[in-house]
Write an enzyme that holds these catalytic residues in place. Structure first.
Site, short mmCIF file in Angstrom:
data_model
loop_
_atom_site.label_atom_id
_atom_site.label_comp_id
_atom_site.label_asym_id
_atom_site.label_seq_id
_atom_site.Cartn_x
_atom_site.Cartn_y
_atom_site.Cartn_z
N SER A 1 43.12 36.76 2.40
CA SER A 1 43.97 36.19 1.35
C SER A 1 44.27 37.30 0.34
O SER A 1 43.76 38.41 0.45
CB SER A 1 43.22 35.07 0.66
N LYS A 2 45.08 36.96 -0.64
CA LYS A 2 45.43 37.97 -1.64
C LYS A 2 44.18 38.51 -2.32
O LYS A 2 44.05 39.70 -2.57
CB LYS A 2 46.36 37.37 -2.69
N ARG A 3 43.25 37.60 -2.61
CA ARG A 3 42.03 38.03 -3.30
C ARG A 3 41.22 38.98 -2.41
O ARG A 3 40.46 39.81 -2.89
CB ARG A 3 41.20 36.78 -3.66
N SER A 4 41.41 38.85 -1.12
CA SER A 4 40.56 39.61 -0.22
C SER A 4 41.33 40.66 0.57
O SER A 4 41.17 40.77 1.76
CB SER A 4 39.84 38.65 0.72
#
Ligand code: GLU
Length: 486
Positions: A263-266
Site C-alpha cells: 500500500s502507499k504506507r508500505s
C-alpha cells in the site's frame, strides 16, 4: 545510448559463443512511478552484476505507447541516479529498436515460425466463449496457421489487418531451473500461438524482451515473479531463434506488514518521495537489500559489503514484508553515522522549505553534529535545527511558566552569570548545575526555562551543547527577551 550489435536470427548465431561475463538488466516500463518493489528488482540485478564483475544494463520498455510517458522515464533515471545504481550500458529505449524487432519477426515469418492471423476480434471472442462453455481454457486455436488456413480454404476479409503470431510448439514441456524458485515447467499445450506483433505492426512485450535479452547478451534475468507466466513464452521464442536461454531468477513479491498487497504506507510510493521525506539513499539500499536477501544476521552493511556478499542463493523465495518502522530505524542509523558536511547541503534545502533564514552567526555544521542522532530523517533534522535560527512560538502553558516570579528569578540569575563567564562547554554545564543546586531545584527546573527561552521547546540537545552552538550574544539576547522589564 550505445548501439547493440545486431545479430542474425539463425540457429547458429550463438552456437560457439561462450558468454562468461555476467550481464544483468533492469527493464522497467515507464508507465507509472518507480516504487520500492521496482527499486529492489533493480538493486538485486545491479548487486549481482557488481558482485560478479559483470555489467548492469538499463532498458526502458516503452512500447506501450498509450501508457508510457517521458515523465515516468525521467523519474526512473533520477531515482537510479539518486540511489547510486549506476549502469554500464543504456538506457536503451525499445521504441528506438523497432526496426530490429521487425527484422527478427521477418526472419521468423520466413522460417515458418510465425504467421499472419486474420481472425477478427469478434471471431476470437466467439471462440473463447465456446471454449469457456466447454470448460476449456480460452486460447487461440491455430486457425490461421498456414496449413490450417489452406485446409479450410480461409479467405482474408478485405480491409482486415492481421496480427502476427508465434508458432508455439504443440507438445512437450518448457522448463527451467529458476535460481530462486527452483524447477518450473509448463506444458506447451497450455500455451497458445501468442501475438508477437499487433495489427498496427508494433511488437508485443514478450517478443521485444526476448530480442533485447538476446541482443544485449543478458546472462541472468532477475525480475519480479509476476513475470513467471511470461517466461515459457520467452524461452520458446529464444529457442526458435537459436538464442542462448539466460538464467532466470524470479523475485517474490513484497507485501505490506499485514500480508496484503503493497500500500502507499508500505512502499508503493515513488522512491523519490522517500528522498523528499528526508531518507538517505544508503538507508534505502541497505533496507531493500535485506528485504528478501540475507547475509547471516547482518542488518547494517555498506554498499561495498553488499557487493562483496550478494548472491542469488541467499535470496528468499518467500514474500518479503515491507516494514516502514525498520526503514526509519535504518535511516536513523545512517543519519547518526553520516559525516555532517555530507548532509548539510540537503539540510539547508529543507530548512529553506520551512521558510527559515539561516543566520551565519550560528554554525550549521555544529547544529547538524548535535542534532543528527536525535532525528529519523533529514526533514526531522531540519525541523530540529530550524528552531536554533527561529525559536518555536511558545505554547500558552510555557509562556505562563516563564512569567512566574520563580522562573524570572532563575532567568535573571542565568543571564547574570552567563554574561560573566568564558564560553566553554564544561563551564557552561557547571554553571547551570550550580544554579540549580544553590536554589535547591531539580536540574530540569532550570534547564526547561532555559531551553524554552532559547529554542521555544523543552526538548532539544543537551543544554550545554545548545549554549555553545548559539554563542553568548544570542543566548543573552534571547534570555533578555523573556525577562520582565519592571
Ligand atoms: N517491463 C517489465 C516491467 O516493468 C519488466 C520486464 C522484464 O523484466 O522482463 O514489469
Amino acid at each position: 545510448m550505445g548501439s547493440i550489435p545486431a545479430r542474425r536470427a539463425t540457429k547458429q548465431s550463438n552456437q560457439f559463443k561462450v558468454v562468461t561475463m555476467v550481464r544483468t538488466r533492469f527493464a522497467p516500463s515507464p508507465t507509472g512511478l518507480l516504487h520500492m518493489g521496482g527499486v529492489r528488482t533493480a538493486l538485486y540485478a545491479w548487486a549481482f552484476a557488481r558482485h560478479n564483475n559483470g555489467k548492469f544494463i538499463l532498458r526502458i520498455e516503452n512500447t506501450d505507447r498509450e501508457r508510457s510517458t517521458d515523465a515516468a522515464t525521467q523519474v526512473i533515471l533520477e531515482s537510479l541516479e539518486w540511489l547510486g545504481l549506476n549502469y554500464d550500458e543504456g538506457p536503451y529505449y525499445q521504441m528506438k529498436r523497432l526496426d530490429r524487432y521487425k527484422a527478427v519477426i521477418d526472419t521468423l515469418l520466413g522460417n515458418g515460425l510465425a504467421y499472419y492471423c486474420y481472425m477478427s476480434l469478434e471471431e476470437l471472442n466467439t471462440l473463447r466463449e465456446q471454449q469457456r462453455r466447454h470448460n476449456e481454457k480460452p486460447r487461440y486455436n491455430g486457425h490461421w496457421r498456414p496449413e490450417n488456413a489452406a485446409k479450410l480454404n480461409l479467405k482474408i476479409q478485405p480491409g482486415t489487418q492481421p496480427v502476427i503470431r508465434f508458432r508455439n510448439p504443440d507438445s512437450g514441456v518448457v522448463q527451467w531451473r529458476d535460481l530462486i524458485k527452483g524447477n518450473i515447467s509448463f506444458n506447451n499445450e497450455e500455451l497458445d500461438d501468442f501475438v508477437i506483433a499487433r495489427q498496427d505492426g508494433t511488437p508485443t512485450y514478450n517478443f521485444c524482451v526476448v530480442v533485447d535479452d538476446w541482443d544485449m547478451q543478458i546472462t541472468h534475468v532477475i525480475r519480479g515473479d509476476d513475470h513467471v507466466n511470461n517466461t515459457p513464452k520467452q524461452i520458446n521464442i529464444l529457442r526458435a531463434l537459436g538464442a542462448t536461454v539466460p538464467q532466470y531468477a524470479h523475485l517474490s513479491t513484497i507485501c505490506s506488514d499485514d500480508g496484503q498487497k503493497l500500500s502507499k504506507r508500505s512502499g508503493a510510493i515513488s522512491v523519490l518521495q522517500y528522498r523528499d521525506e528526508g531518507y538517505l539513499p544508503e538507508a534505502i539500499i541497505n533496507y531493500l537489500s535485506r528485504l528478501g536477501w540475507s547475509h547471516g544476521d547482518d542488518e547494517i552493511f555498506s554498499r561495498e559489503q553488499l557487493i562483496e556478499w550478494f548472491d542469488i542463493d541467499n535470496v528468499s523465495g518467500v514474500p518479503a514484508r515491507f516494514d516502514p518502522e525498520k526503514l526509519l530505524w535504518i535511516n536513523r542509523h545512517y543519519l547518526q553515522h553520516s559525516v555532517s558536511s555530507n548532509i548539510v547541503g540537503k539540510v539547508k534545502e529543507f530548512i529553506s522549505q520551512l521558510n527559515v533564514t539561516i543566520d551565519d552567526s550560528i554554525d550549521i555544521n555544529s547544529l547538524v553534529d548535535i542534532n543528527k542522532s536525535r532525528s529519523g530523517t533529514i526533514v526531522e533534522l531540519a525541523e530540529n535545527i530550524s528552531m536554533y535560527y527561529s525559536p518555536r512560538k511558545l505554547e500558552e502553558k510555557s509562556l505562563l511558566l516563564l512569567k512566574k516570579e520563580k522562573t524570572q528569578d532563575i532567568l535573571r540569575e542565568l543571564k547574570n552569570k552567563l554574561s560573566a563567564i568564558s564560553w566553554e562547554k564544561e563551564t557552561l554545564d557547571k554553571l547551570v548545575r550550580d544554579i540549580s543546586k544553590e536554589k535547591q531545584l531539580k536540574l530540569s527546573e532550570v534547564a526547561i526555562p532555559l531551553r524554552l527561552c532559547l529554542l521555544g521547546t523543552q526538548h532539544s540537545a543537551p543544554f550545554d551543547q545548545v549554549l555553545v552552538v548559539l554563542g553568548k550574544n544570542i543566548v543573552l539576547q534571547r534570555l533578555d527577551g523573556y525577562l520582565s522589564k519592571d
